[in-house]
Design an enzyme around this catalytic site. Sequence first.
Site, mmCIF file in Angstrom:
data_model
loop_
_atom_site.group_PDB
_atom_site.id
_atom_site.type_symbol
_atom_site.label_atom_id
_atom_site.label_comp_id
_atom_site.label_asym_id
_atom_site.label_seq_id
_atom_site.Cartn_x
_atom_site.Cartn_y
_atom_site.Cartn_z
ATOM 1 C CB SER A 62 -8.512 28.441 69.187
ATOM 2 O OG SER A 62 -8.093 29.780 69.285
ATOM 3 C CG HIS B 281 -4.801 26.320 68.315
ATOM 4 N ND1 HIS B 281 -4.046 25.672 67.349
ATOM 5 C CD2 HIS B 281 -5.044 27.556 67.825
ATOM 6 C CE1 HIS B 281 -3.850 26.493 66.325
ATOM 7 N NE2 HIS B 281 -4.442 27.646 66.586
ATOM 8 C CG ASP C 232 -4.782 31.131 67.757
ATOM 9 O OD1 ASP C 232 -4.202 30.574 66.810
ATOM 10 O OD2 ASP C 232 -5.909 30.784 68.169
ATOM 11 C CG MET D 63 -2.679 36.647 66.522
ATOM 12 S SD MET D 63 -4.343 37.185 66.103
ATOM 13 C CE MET D 63 -5.192 35.593 66.029
ATOM 14 C CG HIS E 144 -1.449 29.251 64.773
ATOM 15 N ND1 HIS E 144 -2.739 29.496 64.355
ATOM 16 C CD2 HIS E 144 -0.654 29.540 63.709
ATOM 17 C CE1 HIS E 144 -2.716 29.914 63.093
ATOM 18 N NE2 HIS E 144 -1.468 29.963 62.683
ATOM 19 C CG MET F 271 -1.138 33.477 63.070
ATOM 20 S SD MET F 271 -2.856 33.511 63.591
ATOM 21 C CE MET F 271 -2.687 32.832 65.237
ATOM 22 C CG MET G 230 -4.117 29.855 58.456
ATOM 23 S SD MET G 230 -4.498 29.561 60.196
ATOM 24 C CE MET G 230 -5.920 30.615 60.463
ATOM 25 C CG ASP H 69 -6.605 27.729 63.355
ATOM 26 O OD1 ASP H 69 -7.697 27.953 63.913
ATOM 27 O OD2 ASP H 69 -5.550 28.320 63.672
#
Length: 219
Positions: free
Chosen positions: A7, A32, A34, A36, A65, A67, A136, A174
């Site tokens: 990540s 990965h 992330d 957000m 990913h 979010m 998660m 994760d």
Amino acid sequence: MVLISPSMLSCDFAKMGEQTKKVSDCGADMIHLDIMDGIFVPNITFGAPIIKAVRKYSDKIFDVHLMINDPIKYIEDFKNAGADIITFHYESISDVEETIDKIRSLGMKASLSIKPNTPSKDIFPYLDKLDMVLVMTVEPGFGGQSFMGNMIPKIEELRDEIERRNLDVLIQADGGIGKDNMKLLYDAGVRCFAVGSSVFKADDMEKAIDELKKSAKDI
Ligand code: DX5
Ligand code: ZN
């Protein structure tokens, strides 16, 4: 099979391109990323333009990913930025089936994630259309949190359902993953591991990734 997806949330953002290359050269199977939005989770990271900028530093699978609250709006942007797999959250407001269809229609792999309080059975209806599910093992929002061991039964339920229906769906976990819980997760059915701190805080990244892989199968 053990796939490690470091990540980038735990990397030095000032050197994100370099770090993407380094982690790719050190044995990462995927990257990965992330995303957000400060609404779905209480933190903001980066968006598609950053992914586009780092895309040229690695030819590994870009495992994005999301979010974010309304992922369907941005699927095309992430495709254009170079995403290969898109994970979005079951708890987001976008229609799940439409979002999966959109991801697949653009030639990417579709993955659905559940937060710690969401039961596995909520996503059983979508398994036929999915390439991956992400369980998660921390509350999404931040790197460096402690692993939630009580997520293991949820992972086992998903594994059993995927096996029962004879589907080809990869299980990713994760959050808070390190050498100490790799085997527990592997035995529960996880084959893809998103790992932030345990890779980026290590002095020797190559060794860290290798040890993570080995620890999945240690007795
Ligand atoms: C958390 C992110 C994770 C996280 C993993 O919301 O989805 O990918 O960065 O980092 P560690 O391994 O440090 O928990
Ligand atoms: Zn993540």
